[in-house]
Motif scaffolding. Sequence first.
Motif, short mmCIF file in Angstrom:
data_model
loop_
_atom_site.label_atom_id
_atom_site.label_comp_id
_atom_site.label_asym_id
_atom_site.label_seq_id
_atom_site.Cartn_x
_atom_site.Cartn_y
_atom_site.Cartn_z
N TYR A 142 -58.21 -40.96 35.63
CA TYR A 142 -58.43 -39.53 35.88
C TYR A 142 -59.62 -39.02 35.07
O TYR A 142 -60.45 -38.27 35.59
CB TYR A 142 -57.17 -38.74 35.51
N LYS A 143 -59.71 -39.41 33.81
CA LYS A 143 -60.81 -38.95 32.97
C LYS A 143 -62.15 -39.47 33.47
O LYS A 143 -63.18 -38.79 33.36
CB LYS A 143 -60.59 -39.38 31.52
N GLU A 146 -62.94 -37.21 36.35
CA GLU A 146 -63.30 -35.89 35.81
C GLU A 146 -64.71 -35.90 35.25
O GLU A 146 -65.46 -34.93 35.41
CB GLU A 146 -62.30 -35.51 34.72
N TYR A 161 -60.90 -40.08 42.44
CA TYR A 161 -59.60 -39.40 42.45
C TYR A 161 -58.69 -40.00 43.52
O TYR A 161 -57.50 -40.24 43.29
CB TYR A 161 -59.78 -37.91 42.73
N SER A 178 -56.92 -31.20 40.49
CA SER A 178 -58.36 -31.39 40.27
C SER A 178 -59.08 -31.87 41.53
O SER A 178 -60.07 -31.26 41.95
CB SER A 178 -58.60 -32.36 39.11
#
Length: 293
Positions: A142-143, A146, A161, A178
């Motif tokens: 996820y990071k 992001e 994602y 997100s």
Amino acid sequence: MKLFDFFKRKTNISIQIKPLCICKKSIEVTPYYLDNTEQLSIEEITSELKEWTRTGTLDRDEIYDSMIKKLDTIKDSITCTKELYNNSNIELCSEGLELSIKLCNYCIGKKYDSVKFVKSKTKYYFNYFTDQLEYWKTFNEYKEAESLEKSGLFENAIKKYLDLLESHIPLGSIYYESPFYLCIKIADYASAFNVYNYLKTNFDKTNNKTLESILNDFTNIICSLETNENMYPEINAKIITIIKDTPGILQSDLYKSFDSKYKESLRFIIQCFEKSQRIKREKSGRSYKLFLN
């Protein structure tokens, strides 16, 4: 920590750790009893503890004791930091998981698995490190996505994602919100619908309350998108015209009337039309026949 102290703190001896996310790919080879859902009563545990405390078998087993202490040390070393790419936690969880399986197999070899509280205790470590490893792997992915989003690489971020949602079943809201809102932001409605479908599928599998709340929010947004006449107005009009002029046209044939880059968008719009009852679809082989309502 003595065995009785460990279990006295846990009145519900069916030891389970609430998972932060669920892995779609399980470990292939694990000790047999890790797949069981055996329920233990406090009476059974107390009775067995008294007997094993009397004999002192585990207290004299230095190998067993050293593995338990090592697992506790690893567990205490896992941090809650939300720094980018926390690979140290992944390494610790991998080490803990490997050792927990080794402990289970050691207990089987020593025939400790005939004792229910030993199975419960060793299974506790296995469940804990399995869940934590999956959580930190998912969080790292996820990071990464992001970071791509913050760099303005929106298409790459969305792909990352979606790859995450394909490989995992995360139970946290950020993993869906997100990508979903990024897709809405850049008008990538097909990808937004893909995120929505992952969310719906994962809620159906887990019945998780957090996912249920997000699903309700996303459903309202999806419904508003379906009635938004500004979304691909020319494509919308062309789809309706084609279906009107060629009732029963196969959805796969309709795609041929558009540039291939619009295929995912076309699939999304057709699904929206069907849900809003502007058209109906009838299964035909590997495709669908399309009609106006």
